[in-house]
Design an enzyme around this catalytic site. Sequence first.
Site, PDB file in Angstrom:
ATOM      1  N   ARG A 144     -15.283  21.696 -64.720  1.00  9.97           N
ATOM      2  CA  ARG A 144     -15.571  20.447 -65.437  1.00  9.97           C
ATOM      3  C   ARG A 144     -16.515  19.630 -64.575  1.00  9.97           C
ATOM      4  O   ARG A 144     -16.169  19.217 -63.458  1.00  9.97           O
ATOM      5  CB  ARG A 144     -14.289  19.650 -65.716  1.00  9.97           C
ATOM      6  CG  ARG A 144     -14.581  18.243 -66.254  1.00  9.97           C
ATOM      7  CD  ARG A 144     -13.353  17.504 -66.727  1.00  9.97           C
ATOM      8  NE  ARG A 144     -12.826  18.053 -67.970  1.00  9.97           N
ATOM      9  CZ  ARG A 144     -11.940  17.426 -68.751  1.00  9.97           C
ATOM     10  NH1 ARG A 144     -11.474  16.226 -68.404  1.00  9.97           N
ATOM     11  NH2 ARG A 144     -11.508  17.993 -69.855  1.00  9.97           N
ATOM     12  N   CYS A 306      -8.972  14.412 -79.663  1.00 11.37           N
ATOM     13  CA  CYS A 306      -8.820  15.325 -78.520  1.00 11.37           C
ATOM     14  C   CYS A 306      -7.998  14.710 -77.392  1.00 11.37           C
ATOM     15  O   CYS A 306      -7.501  15.441 -76.540  1.00 11.37           O
ATOM     16  CB  CYS A 306     -10.191  15.732 -78.003  1.00 11.37           C
ATOM     17  SG  CYS A 306     -11.166  14.332 -77.410  1.00 11.37           S
ATOM     18  N   ARG A 334      -4.041  23.399 -76.613  1.00  8.83           N
ATOM     19  CA  ARG A 334      -4.973  23.699 -75.513  1.00  8.83           C
ATOM     20  C   ARG A 334      -4.430  24.880 -74.718  1.00  8.83           C
ATOM     21  O   ARG A 334      -5.150  25.789 -74.336  1.00  8.83           O
ATOM     22  CB  ARG A 334      -5.127  22.471 -74.594  1.00  8.83           C
ATOM     23  CG  ARG A 334      -5.723  21.224 -75.247  1.00  8.83           C
ATOM     24  CD  ARG A 334      -7.146  21.468 -75.693  1.00  8.83           C
ATOM     25  NE  ARG A 334      -7.952  21.986 -74.612  1.00  8.83           N
ATOM     26  CZ  ARG A 334      -8.537  21.236 -73.657  1.00  8.83           C
ATOM     27  NH1 ARG A 334      -8.447  19.921 -73.715  1.00  8.83           N
ATOM     28  NH2 ARG A 334      -9.239  21.778 -72.683  1.00  8.83           N
TER      29      ARG A 334
END
Length: 353
Positions: A144, A306, A334
Amino acid sequence: ADGRATPDRLATSPSGEPVTTKDVTLPSGRAVPPPGWLRGRDLLSSADVSSAELAALLDAAIALKAARAAGARYAPGRPLEGRAVALLFDRPSLRTRASFEVGTRWLGGHSVDLSGGGVGLGTRESVPDVGRVLDRLFDAVVVRTPSQAAVTELAHVAEIPVINALTDVEHPCQALADLLTIRERLGRLEGVVLAFVGDGNNVFHSLALAGALAGMEVRIAHPDGYAPSDGIVEKARAIAAGSGGRIVLGGDPREAVADADVVYTDAWTSMGQEAEAAARRTAFREYVVDEALLSAAPDHAIVMHCLPAHRGEEIVDAVIDGPRSAVFDQAENRLHAQDALLAAILGDDEAER
Ligand code: CP
Ligand code: NVA
């Protein structure tokens, strides 16, 4: 009244045994793909998989979710046994980091948390050098970082699979979980109309691409100046042309949700845009997902986000906590979607070891 149609779930194999993920026929009629069926692949964008691969990943996620629900302490066959996964996070995360960590362990492998800025991807050390080192120590890396280009560069250098855990451009793992949630709730993806209300951001980009692969209609109602990237829209439209899907931009939130099956929203201000927060609050003030907006949607429509949510900004408590909210299913999914991904790109079965 909980909005659930035919849940596409599978608790046991046809023989009544807990799901093994092999030789199981799903309600879709397809067999669950075996571990390692996408061995070595990267996931940098939702568009890195084909329509058939996306459908099979969701099948595998459903089977793994069922195995967990049946009480399996480890995934059947421990497909990641002996594998090490690096979690390289330059930005905050709850769901993504935690679900990869829990999932890797459940699949029989282990993860190492390289977060905290200590690695300094592209700052302390060049992206290619980080990739070369990770290659020597790990079997996959989940990254990320703001820059999609950095993730692409890392994947170019590293031999091990690279999974995009969110950049400024895409969030493909979120889109996998979102499609899994929609399939569970509505029993199908093809022809489903998803109305995204808000910013044309990373989450929208990955949803548009994944939705196009699945033959969905993905719409966005956004204020002027907050449209999605032209390049992503073009790519999603090219995919949709072959799948029967559609990508529709613009319009008023009430029009967008009028015949939608899913109403989706995300933060008005994404990570890295904090300096624009005040201007964005003004620009998006007509884009709140509240009870009034939801009353313009069909009764069966579900609500998705989300997370993290900014309650009172893009979504109100009554909606996120209401009976049509699928938001916490999304968060759980997820885990299952990423378990399927990890098993696909990194897994093997016991016979191969
Ligand atoms: N939705 C999502 O990616 O959450 P985190 O930022 O907490 O990982
Ligand atoms: N669009 C948000 C998603 C967070 C999961 C962000 O990039 O901050």
